[in-house]
Design a protein around this motif. Structure first.
Motif, short mmCIF file in Angstrom:
data_model
loop_
_atom_site.label_atom_id
_atom_site.label_comp_id
_atom_site.label_asym_id
_atom_site.label_seq_id
_atom_site.Cartn_x
_atom_site.Cartn_y
_atom_site.Cartn_z
N VAL A 170 0.85 -1.18 0.00
CA VAL A 170 0.00 0.00 0.00
C VAL A 170 0.89 1.24 0.00
O VAL A 170 2.02 1.21 0.49
CB VAL A 170 -0.96 0.04 1.22
CG1 VAL A 170 -1.89 -1.15 1.22
CG2 VAL A 170 -0.19 0.11 2.53
N ARG A 171 0.37 2.31 -0.58
CA ARG A 171 1.04 3.61 -0.54
C ARG A 171 0.14 4.56 0.23
O ARG A 171 -1.00 4.81 -0.18
CB ARG A 171 1.29 4.13 -1.95
CG ARG A 171 2.27 3.28 -2.74
CD ARG A 171 2.52 3.86 -4.12
NE ARG A 171 3.45 3.05 -4.88
CZ ARG A 171 4.77 3.19 -4.82
NH1 ARG A 171 5.29 4.11 -4.04
NH2 ARG A 171 5.55 2.41 -5.54
N ARG A 172 0.64 5.08 1.34
CA ARG A 172 -0.19 5.89 2.24
C ARG A 172 0.07 7.37 2.00
O ARG A 172 1.16 7.88 2.27
CB ARG A 172 0.10 5.51 3.69
CG ARG A 172 -0.77 6.24 4.71
CD ARG A 172 -0.96 5.38 5.94
NE ARG A 172 -1.60 4.12 5.56
CZ ARG A 172 -1.57 3.02 6.33
NH1 ARG A 172 -0.94 3.04 7.49
NH2 ARG A 172 -2.19 1.92 5.93
N ALA A 173 -0.94 8.07 1.50
CA ALA A 173 -0.83 9.50 1.25
C ALA A 173 -1.25 10.34 2.45
O ALA A 173 -0.70 11.41 2.71
CB ALA A 173 -1.67 9.89 0.03
N PHE B 29 -7.43 9.65 6.11
CA PHE B 29 -6.62 8.49 5.75
C PHE B 29 -6.87 8.21 4.28
O PHE B 29 -8.01 8.25 3.82
CB PHE B 29 -7.07 7.30 6.62
CG PHE B 29 -6.39 5.99 6.35
CD1 PHE B 29 -5.32 5.56 7.12
CD2 PHE B 29 -6.85 5.13 5.36
CE1 PHE B 29 -4.72 4.33 6.91
CE2 PHE B 29 -6.26 3.90 5.13
CZ PHE B 29 -5.18 3.50 5.91
N PHE B 30 -5.78 7.96 3.53
CA PHE B 30 -5.92 7.70 2.10
C PHE B 30 -4.82 6.75 1.68
O PHE B 30 -3.64 7.07 1.74
CB PHE B 30 -5.82 9.02 1.31
CG PHE B 30 -6.32 8.92 -0.10
CD1 PHE B 30 -7.63 9.25 -0.41
CD2 PHE B 30 -5.49 8.50 -1.13
CE1 PHE B 30 -8.09 9.18 -1.72
CE2 PHE B 30 -5.94 8.42 -2.43
CZ PHE B 30 -7.25 8.75 -2.73
N ASP B 31 -5.20 5.54 1.26
CA ASP B 31 -4.27 4.48 0.87
C ASP B 31 -4.51 4.06 -0.57
O ASP B 31 -5.67 3.91 -0.98
CB ASP B 31 -4.48 3.23 1.73
CG ASP B 31 -3.46 3.10 2.85
OD1 ASP B 31 -2.67 4.05 3.05
OD2 ASP B 31 -3.47 2.06 3.52
N GLN B 32 -3.43 3.85 -1.31
CA GLN B 32 -3.51 3.15 -2.60
C GLN B 32 -3.13 1.70 -2.37
O GLN B 32 -2.05 1.41 -1.83
CB GLN B 32 -2.57 3.78 -3.62
CG GLN B 32 -2.50 3.00 -4.93
CD GLN B 32 -1.51 3.58 -5.93
OE1 GLN B 32 -1.44 4.78 -6.12
NE2 GLN B 32 -0.73 2.71 -6.56
N MET B 33 -4.00 0.78 -2.78
CA MET B 33 -3.73 -0.66 -2.67
C MET B 33 -3.28 -1.18 -4.03
O MET B 33 -3.98 -1.06 -5.02
CB MET B 33 -5.00 -1.40 -2.24
CG MET B 33 -5.62 -0.90 -0.95
SD MET B 33 -7.18 -1.76 -0.54
CE MET B 33 -8.29 -1.10 -1.81
N GLY B 34 -2.05 -1.74 -4.07
CA GLY B 34 -1.52 -2.25 -5.33
C GLY B 34 -1.03 -1.12 -6.23
O GLY B 34 -0.75 -0.02 -5.76
N PRO B 35 -0.93 -1.40 -7.56
CA PRO B 35 -1.38 -2.62 -8.24
C PRO B 35 -0.53 -3.83 -7.87
O PRO B 35 0.69 -3.76 -7.84
CB PRO B 35 -1.25 -2.28 -9.73
CG PRO B 35 -0.24 -1.17 -9.77
CD PRO B 35 -0.35 -0.43 -8.50
N SER B 36 -1.22 -4.94 -7.57
CA SER B 36 -0.58 -6.18 -7.17
C SER B 36 -1.18 -7.33 -7.95
O SER B 36 -2.33 -7.25 -8.41
CB SER B 36 -0.77 -6.43 -5.67
OG SER B 36 -0.19 -5.39 -4.90
#
Length: 312
Positions: A36-39, A53-60
């Motif tokens: 995850v990438r946490r902004a 809270f804002f997370d990018q999941m993947g791309p995986s």
């Protein structure tokens, strides 16, 4: 479709990158089967409107037999917002909800006084392998709604309004913009939208809210002559009108709202305007007083001492 203001002259520094208050490049965190990438939250910016809270999941990409396994865990004082670009997640919660979410759909789970949920890759996808790419955000509830009853709402892709034309497509997730209004009920005024632009297209962002940002998902965009690639959160100064130009086919999220009605505290999965309420939630989870998720006996234990974060 005419995009109001797209080509209008704009006074002041709206076309200067002085309009960008903060540029955040999210830190990456490896969760084992995916990253995850946490902004948000970050040291540069704690909140954008109600977004805490804002997370990018993947791309995986999951190989055969693997998948996402986020065991049951608790929340209070927030709405958890899940939106996918690729893949599928099975959501289960203590209300008895059991529902997959797929690209373009929306899961809006309001924790209120307390909810427990899990997020996993379904058994069928584990037999074939799958991908995962999406976003999860937490929207802080207004003080009057922090102790509301927990709730879960799912919106099919067709339920979210789309405004398109002139190389621009805006899927409105929450709030209203460009003459459209989302059916999603929110605790405070806000906007959240999924935007795709063809190369050369321009999207105006009016200064409707004091706190606004965009999160770049793919492609390349330009603001006042400066370029930005994927995986960045651009937080704008209040009052400035922005124009976003795509230098190649691009996708980004628009998010924002009015400043919250007071400070917010975050500890682990708990958000509240009152630190004593978080202390109560910690003890409730430790003592097993939250409702459980049917057919999912696992759970994430209370951490020993994750660092608390205060939202000014």
């Amino acid at each position: 479709m005419s995009w109001h203001g797209a080509d209008d002259p704009v006074p002041g520094n709206a076309f200067s990158c002085d309009a960008i208050r903060t540029l955040i490049v999210p830190r990456s965190r490896d969760l084992g089967s995916f990253a995850v990438r946490r902004a948000l939250p970050s040291t540069e910016c704690r909140m954008v409107g109600p977004f805490v809270f804002f997370d990018q999941m993947g791309p995986s990409e999951f190989v055969l037999g693997q998948g996402m396994d986020v065991r049951p865990h608790p929340h209070i004082g927030l709405s958890s917002v899940t939106y996918l670009f690729d893949g599928e997640i099975m959501h289960r919660d203590s209300l008895g909800t059991e529902l997959p979410i797929r690209p373009g759909e929306l899961n809006w789970m309001t924790a209120g006084r307390g909810i427990t949920h899990s997020e996993r890759t379904g058994s069928a996808l584990r037999q074939t392998g799958s991908r995962l790419f999406g976003l999860q955000s937490w929207v802080a509830l207004s003080a009057r709604d922090e102790e509301t009853a927990p709730a879960f709402e799912h919106y099919d892709a067709g339920a979210l309004p789309i405004v398109s034309g002139e190389g621009k497509t805006v899927r409105l997730i929450a709030g209203d913009a460009y003459g459209a209004r989302s059916p999603v009920r929110t605790s405070s005024p806000m906007v959240y939208a999924d935007v795709t632009l063809q190369a050369g297209s321009v999207l105006p962002l009016d200064a409707e809210y004091d706190e606004r940002a965009i999160y770049t998902v793919s492609g390349a965009i330009e603001i006042a002559g400066d370029g930005f690639g994927p995986g960045q959160l651009l937080v704008f100064r209040p009052g400035d009108r922005i124009s976003v130009r795509a230098t190649e086919d691009s996708r980004f999220m628009v998010l924002g709202g009015e400043p919250m009605d007071g400070p917010r505290h975050l500890w682990w999965n708990f958000v509240s305007s009152r630190p004593e309420r978080i202390a109560q939630a910690k003890e409730d989870w430790r003592q097993g007083r939250f409702d459980t998720v049917p057919n999912d006996a696992e759970f994430i234990p209370l951490p020993e001492d994750p660092p608390p974060v205060r939202y000014p």
